[in-house]
Design a protein around this motif. Structure first.
Motif, PDB file in Angstrom:
ATOM      1  N   SER A  76       1.236  -1.658  -0.224  1.00 21.00           N
ATOM      2  CA  SER A  76      -0.201   0.455   0.230  1.00 21.00           C
ATOM      3  C   SER A  76       0.738   1.512   0.205  1.00 21.00           C
ATOM      4  O   SER A  76       1.202   1.696   0.780  1.00 21.00           O
ATOM      5  N   SER A  79      -3.686   6.603   1.000  1.00 22.65           N
ATOM      6  CA  SER A  79      -5.432   6.914   0.257  1.00 22.65           C
ATOM      7  C   SER A  79      -5.731   8.346   1.409  1.00 22.65           C
ATOM      8  O   SER A  79      -4.942   8.280   1.307  1.00 22.65           O
ATOM      9  N   TYR A  81      -9.310  10.934   1.303  1.00 22.52           N
ATOM     10  CA  TYR A  81     -11.099  10.476   0.805  1.00 22.52           C
ATOM     11  C   TYR A  81     -11.401  11.701   1.971  1.00 22.52           C
ATOM     12  O   TYR A  81     -10.131  12.832   2.672  1.00 22.52           O
ATOM     13  N   TYR A  91     -13.070   8.627  -2.226  1.00 27.76           N
ATOM     14  CA  TYR A  91     -11.903   7.934  -2.115  1.00 27.76           C
ATOM     15  C   TYR A  91     -10.864   7.200  -3.089  1.00 27.76           C
ATOM     16  O   TYR A  91     -11.282   6.812  -3.690  1.00 27.76           O
ATOM     17  N   THR A  93      -6.852   5.085  -2.385  1.00 26.16           N
ATOM     18  CA  THR A  93      -5.992   4.085  -2.645  1.00 26.16           C
ATOM     19  C   THR A  93      -4.834   4.487  -3.745  1.00 26.16           C
ATOM     20  O   THR A  93      -5.605   3.551  -5.029  1.00 26.16           O
ATOM     21  N   GLN A 172      -4.075   2.691  -9.269  1.00 23.33           N
ATOM     22  CA  GLN A 172      -4.919   3.417  -7.977  1.00 23.33           C
ATOM     23  C   GLN A 172      -6.061   2.494  -8.772  1.00 23.33           C
ATOM     24  O   GLN A 172      -7.073   2.381  -9.830  1.00 23.33           O
TER      25      GLN A 172
END
Length: 181
Positions: A76, A79, A81, A91, A93, A172
């Motif tokens: 990861s 992210s 939002y 949102y 990520t 993404q």
């Protein structure tokens, strides 16, 4: 969250930080709960904290689960939002994928996973730089959700482990649209 490769897998480390006097529920930490730390001119002064992702979920949003392609390692990358996107809440990520598979195979893998979870796809578009972007829609919570899935091959960052060449692709998933500050 931090992911690092180890022989035969990955090691994942989770860290959580709490700042005293700052609301932990506000993504931007704008709501100061300690009056001694609250500045009169602060944009978050006396504004109730909001968690836009919780609001989106309460409105019926179901984020897709995107398992990694076989033999790939996914880390990861972050992210974001919020409630104030140009078209409402958003949102986003993104992650780094290291895989022996070609970028086309990775794209096909993730698009199949999205389709299996009810996300209808537009035609994939590719830029001259190689980035793939696919428009997505899904009916959730009584409304149509719009998202995009993007994939950027990063051949200059590929690695070799033993005799296996690992490609790097950045991916993404973006629901809604981030404001351009």
């Amino acid at each position: 969250m931090q992911v690092s490769p180890t022989p035969g897998g990955s090691q994942v480390a989770y860290r959580f930080f709490v700042s005293e006097g700052v609301s932990v529920t506000c993504p931007a930490n704008l709501e100061w709960t300690d009056p001694d730390l609250r500045n009169f001119y602060s944009p978050g002064r006396n504004v109730p904290a909001r968690d836009p992702l919780a609001e989106l979920r309460a409105a019926g949003l179901v984020l897709p689960s995107l398992p990694s392609p076989p033999g790939a390692r996914v880390g990861s990358s972050g992210s974001s939002y919020g409630s104030e996107g140009p078209n409402g809440p958003f949102y986003i990520t993104y992650a780094t994928v290291r895989t022996p598979h070609s970028p086309d195979t990775v794209l096909t893998h993730y698009l199949a996973a999205l389709q299996a979870q009810g996300w209808a796809q537009g035609a994939p578009q590719q830029t001259p730089e190689g980035e793939w972007t696919v428009s997505l829609t899904a009916r959730q919570g009584g409304q149509e959700r719009r998202a995009t899935f993007s994939l950027m091959p990063r051949p200059e960052l590929g690695t070799t482990e033993g005799s296996t060449r690992l490609h790097r692709v950045d991916v993404q998933f973006a629901l809604g649209q981030r404001p351009s500050y």
